[in-house]
Write an enzyme that holds these catalytic residues in place. Structure first.
Site, short mmCIF file in Angstrom:
data_model
loop_
_atom_site.label_atom_id
_atom_site.label_comp_id
_atom_site.label_asym_id
_atom_site.label_seq_id
_atom_site.Cartn_x
_atom_site.Cartn_y
_atom_site.Cartn_z
N ASP A 18 0.85 -1.18 0.00
CA ASP A 18 0.00 0.00 0.00
C ASP A 18 0.89 1.24 0.00
O ASP A 18 2.11 1.16 0.08
CB ASP A 18 -0.93 -0.01 1.22
CG ASP A 18 -2.25 0.68 0.94
OD1 ASP A 18 -2.27 1.60 0.09
OD2 ASP A 18 -3.26 0.33 1.56
N GLU A 32 -10.83 6.91 3.53
CA GLU A 32 -10.08 6.25 4.58
C GLU A 32 -9.48 7.20 5.60
O GLU A 32 -8.97 8.26 5.27
CB GLU A 32 -8.96 5.44 3.94
CG GLU A 32 -8.10 6.31 3.03
CD GLU A 32 -7.01 5.52 2.34
OE1 GLU A 32 -6.20 4.92 3.04
OE2 GLU A 32 -6.97 5.53 1.11
#
Length: 1006
Positions: free
Chosen positions: A621, A811
């Site tokens: 990520d 997020e």
């Protein structure tokens, strides 16, 4: 995937500009004042003409004032201010809104007085050139360093300004600093520490020098050519102001011997001079032709630099180079099996080339240094959320990616880049794309085939812009509605998420990867492995986050049953890549405590690649290895040894590359681990057909946002609507009813699309083409009143529809406790109270997660969970007006209060407002009868289960559900809710008989 602010950053701008005190040449004209800061220009935002501030966050804009100063360099006042900027921020003066654009083409540059603080910080200065106005113009930038004290006049010649590659409000007007239509300037202040500044006397000065305002350009930096072919390099002269040349410009050229090709063997050397006489029009071009020679041997690619020596103008930013294509090598033969092609190519690569394939950089980071793609043999680029070309059109995306791919052709083996993007509900970074409901809505639709079709549309639109790789789907199992990315999950039940893994085939096609080369398929990414949906509230150590990137604490049995199961299904379906989670995993009893997933060898190598036999590659990520304990070398070593194959290092790609090479060289990372990683990456590139077709195939671009694609999104939006309550049959609406519409989300395409739409966090307002709920309702009713705040008179209406809910977030920043909660806004509460007190009302909640209704539920006649339906509001109107039936069911439990969270199906204590799986329907009436009918249905369900009649089994359970919902009404006690939710889970696991048994228990308790 995480993404930080990608807009203006002083660290991405041009190098230090020398600081000088102005010394006018004797024949220079007098300077022309721009700003004296004596009050002649107000503080005002567009569309007014004036000075205005801006920033990435609410606290980032600086504070400005006109301050009287006895030491003012010019006049009696200066512009001064303070700042404390975390993301980006600064101020702008636009001229465009109150006066014509200014012509500065006869001047040498712009200058101003700056009071130095001697802090060593860079200050970016930006010009707005051409375009429709100051907010729709090209941005050109340079910078200076505040490494002095007291007042100093800063001179910035126009020739030192560079076109911004990291951000443009519009795109590519002409890529020439014209200076004939100047709309203003902007100052970007330093970040990371409090500071103050003072500025005075902005003016343009000097006389234009052709050598500073004329540029020699080439039409590309890299010219691939087949062996034996001739490369044609177009050399163009362009001037600021697009004026003809005042003086001649000459370009001496010669093939340089510094490349890897051999003069006389691989190419015929050329040299000469191109002359552009005085009076030549801006934009005139000449060609330099470089012939290559053919021999009989197979070879890697070879480079032939073309040296350009320019007189009378600025030379190109980098010299062009001709590349003789690699040829005759086995890995280039598409007839060979992929495995053999990979083995051949891997055996030829150096450690540095292998490290490059494992490196992924952000487009904005390499935009200022595109030559790094070849210099570091980069394997991949990505666009973070909101990182887009300008203009943000399909054509611009394709051009951008083709430009990056062209750079990769300058590498020895011409390994194409694999470009990735977060297309999590449609090609959501692209304005005008079809925006699907977020996954939470698809989970509510309970239709794996439809979910697969939405993924197919997304894949086709993504691939048509030149992108072969999508960081989707999210196969997280969301266990806490306070999580800021709960809407990215299909639901709280692993059985539901498992069923929706059908989207993998929508993205990729056949399980064996044979369809990946097609122009409507993309490589999919199962994320975030594993447990990101189970993080505990308050466990996150990321600044400002409360739950995202936190710790998931589970037993090994819970890990297997809840979080791992959907990934095993995705691997069985052939998913090409997997992305680990930012979160930490704490397995009860293993003695390790919380360990970041990017460091868990047991999960990445042991479970994923070992037990599950995953043959794709693992992509990290966003900068996630930076969160591992230890120094940077330790981060690289730990993550690669754990099983990461490609590392997303958006801005740190140079450091990562050199560190990886050093760690392998020192033996701290085994060469076999690197070979395994690179083999996995190359395998997917070959499957995607990138070696044969590295550039964008835009044949499908005309279908982006097409009626056919929007029809799929419309159906998905309709099927995602969950009818929670419908007292008195308020819904569906009648065409002849007079309808009163209110609420913040009735007419806002940005709100109904949610986060990850055009930008990372999304935004309210008219951000992309689509149809709002209100616009769709107007197509169905000629008797409609709209009042967002319900301030218009309510008398005389048959029914009210109040569309409320959340504003966009993504997020982390969307976590409850980080500026968010689960309560409706005060304005939405007031609209509900006003409308529902005056008439029968239906309330639609447009949100990424359940919203708390409190004591308002009793005043609401009909309640709909609309989730985030995307751009096709017509789908919502379809069920409101009965064109389609309500069929959606809750993918998550709807809580009564925040104190209940987390609350999920299977919990011992389970007392929700509405249970998991709840959803009324307007499709069919409940069967007659009660307990007796349920008994007969149980017998039929077991028969369907024995014979594998899935469709019949689901239909039988559906009938039983209708009977229970009719009896229960709004009296949903724990004794009803728990077996009802259990039945939904049993249904999804194919245990139809037990599902009806549990529904019978709910019926008895109702």
């Amino acid at each position: 995937m995480r993404r930080t602010a990608l807009l203006a950053s002083a660290t991405l701008l041009a190098a230090l500009i020398p600081l000088t005190t102005a010394q006018a040449a004797p024949d220079d004209p007098a300077p022309t004042p721009v700003d004296r800061f004596e009050g002649e220009v107000p503080f005002a935002s567009p569309p007014a003409e004036g000075i205005f501030t801006w920033g990435g966050d609410t606290d980032d804009p600086p504070r400005l004032e006109l301050t009287p100063r006895t030491d003012a360099p010019e006049g009696s006042h200066v512009l001064s201010g303070t700042y404390d900027i975390s993301g980006y921020g600064g101020f702008t003066h636009d001229f465009a809104f109150a006066e014509p654009a200014r012509d500065w083409s006869a001047r040498k540059g712009i200058r101003f007085w700056w009071e130095g603080q001697n802090n060593g910080k860079k200050v970016a200065f930006e010009l707005k050139d051409g375009g429709a106005n100051g907010e729709a113009s090209e941005l050109w930038t340079t910078s200076f360093t505040d490494d002095f004290s007291g007042w100093k006049q800063i001179e910035l010649p126009f020739g030192d300004f560079a076109y911004r590659t990291d951000y443009q409000p519009v795109g590519g007007i002409d890529h020439v600093l014209g200076l004939t239509g100047m709309w203003g300037y902007a100052v970007t202040l330093p970040t990371g520490a409090e500071g103050r500044f003072a500025m005075d006397g902005v003016e343009v000065y000097g006389r234009a020098d052709q050598s500073l305002r004329a540029n020699v350009l080439t039409d590309a930096a890299v010219y691939p050519v087949r062996e034996g072919g001739t490369a044609a390099v177009e050399v163009t002269v362009a001037t600021t102001g697009s004026a003809p040349l005042d003086e001649p410009v000459t370009v001496a050229y010669e093939t340089a011997a510094t490349g890897t090709a051999e003069s006389g063997k691989d190419y015929t050397p050329v040299s000469g001079t191109l002359t552009f006489p005085a009076g030549t029009a801006s934009g005139a071009s000449r060609s330099v032709r470089v012939p290559t020679l053919k021999d009989k041997g197979a070879e890697a690619a070879e480079t032939i630099p073309l040296k350009l020596t320019v007189t009378g103008a600025k030379p190109p930013a980098e010299p062009p180079q001709v590349v003789v294509d690699a040829h005759g090598l086995p890995y280039l033969d598409p007839r060979l099996p992929v495995k053999k092609r990979v083995a051949d190519l891997l055996g030829r690569m150096s450690p540095a080339e292998k490290a490059g394939q494992m490196t992924q950089a952000e487009r904005a980071a390499v935009g200022a240094a595109p030559g790094d793609i070849a210099a570091y043999d980069l394997g991949s680029l990505l666009s973070g959320g909101g990182s887009t070309p300008t203009p943000n059109t399909p054509e611009a995306w394709a051009r951008m990616i083709d430009g990056f791919q062209l750079r990769a052709q300058a590498t020895r083996f011409q390994i194409p880049l694999i470009y990735g993007v977060d297309a999590v509900h449609g090609h959501n970074n692209l304005v005008g794309a079809t925006i699907m409901p977020h996954n939470i809505g698809l989970g509510a639709a309970r239709d794996p085939r439809l979910a697969r079709r939405t993924a197919s549309v997304t894949a086709a639109e993504v691939r048509a812009t030149g992108i072969p790789w999508d960081f989707a789907p999210c196969l997280c199992v969301t266990r806490d509605d306070r999580w800021g990315r709960a809407y990215e999950a299909f639901g709280e039940d692993p059985a539901l998420v498992d069923a929706m893994a059908s989207v993998v085939q929508g993205f990729q096609g056949a399980r064996d990867g044979r369809d990946l080369k097609d122009d409507d398929k993309v490589l999919a990414t199962a994320k975030h492995f594993v447990g990101d949906g189970g993080t505990e509230f308050g466990s996150s150590s990321t600044d400002g986050y409360t739950i995202d990137q936190g710790v998931t604490k589970v037993t090994r049995q819970e890990l297997e049953a809840v979080h791992l199961a959907p990934y095993e299904t995705a691997v069985e379906r052939g998913v090409g890549t997997v992305m680990p989670s930012f979160s930490s995993l704490d397995i009860v009893g293993d003695g390790r405590g919380p360990v970041k997933m990017h460091a868990r060898t047991d999960m990445l190598t042991g479970v994923l690649k070992g037990r599950m036999d995953f043959d794709g590659f693992v992509i990290s990520d966003w900068a996630a290895i930076d969160q591992l304990p230890g120094d940077y070398a330790s981060d690289v070593r730990t993550s690669v040894n754990a099983g990461l194959d490609m590392i997303m290092v958006p801005n740190a790609y140079r450091d990562f590359h050199s560190t990886l090479v050093a760690e392998v060289g020192a033996g701290r990372i085994d060469e076999r681990r690197v070979d395994d990683a690179v083999s996995r990456i190359l395998t997917q590139k070959f499957r995607l057909g990138l070696f044969e077709k590295p550039y964008a195939d835009t044949d499908g671009a005309d279908r982006i946002g097409s009626a056919a694609h929007r029809a799929v999104a419309r159906e998905a939006a309709a099927k995602s609507q969950v009818l929670l309550k419908n007292a008195g049959g308020v819904l569906p609406l009648g065409k002849n009813q007079k309808v009163y519409v209110a609420g913040s989300n009735a007419d806002d395409i940005g709100n109904q699309s949610g986060g990850w739409t055009v930008t990372w966090q999304g935004a309210s307002g008219d951000i992309t083409p689509g149809t709002t709920v209100l616009e769709a309702m107007r197509k169905n009713s000629g008797r409609l009143t709209y009042s967002q705040d319900a301030s218009a008179p309510t008398a005389g209406h048959d029914v009210g529809v109040v569309v409320v809910g959340e504003t966009p977030y993504a997020e982390g920043l969307g976590d409850v406790g980080n500026g968010h909660d689960l309560e409706l806004s005060a304005a939405d509460q007031a609209a509900v109270d006003t409308v529902c007190a005056a008439m029968k009302c239906a309330v639609l909640i447009v949100s990424g997660r359940p919203q708390l209704l409190g004591d308002r539920l009793g005043d609401i006649d009909a309640l709909v969970a609309s989730w985030l339906p995307g751009t096709e509001g017509d789908g919502v109107a379809d069920v409101l007006y009965g064109k389609r039936p309500f069929t959606g069911r809750l993918p998550v439990t709807w809580p009564r209060s925040e104190a209940q969270l987390p609350i999920n199906v299977g919990d011992t204590a389970y007392d929700p407002q509405y249970p998991y799986g709840w959803g009324l329907t307007t499709l069919a009436k409940a069967p007659e009868g009660g307990a007796g009918t349920l008994g007969a249905l149980a017998v039929a369900a077991r028969a369907a289960e024995r014979t594998g009649a899935e469709e019949a089994g689901r239909a039988i359970v559906g009938k039983a559900r209708l009977i229970v919902q009719r009896k229960a009404g709004d009296t949903l006690t724990p004794a009803v809710a728990k077996p009802f939710a259990d039945a939904e889970h049993l249904l999804l696991t194919g245990r139809y008989g037990k599902a009806v048994d549990r529904l019978a228990a709910a019926y008895r308790a109702a």
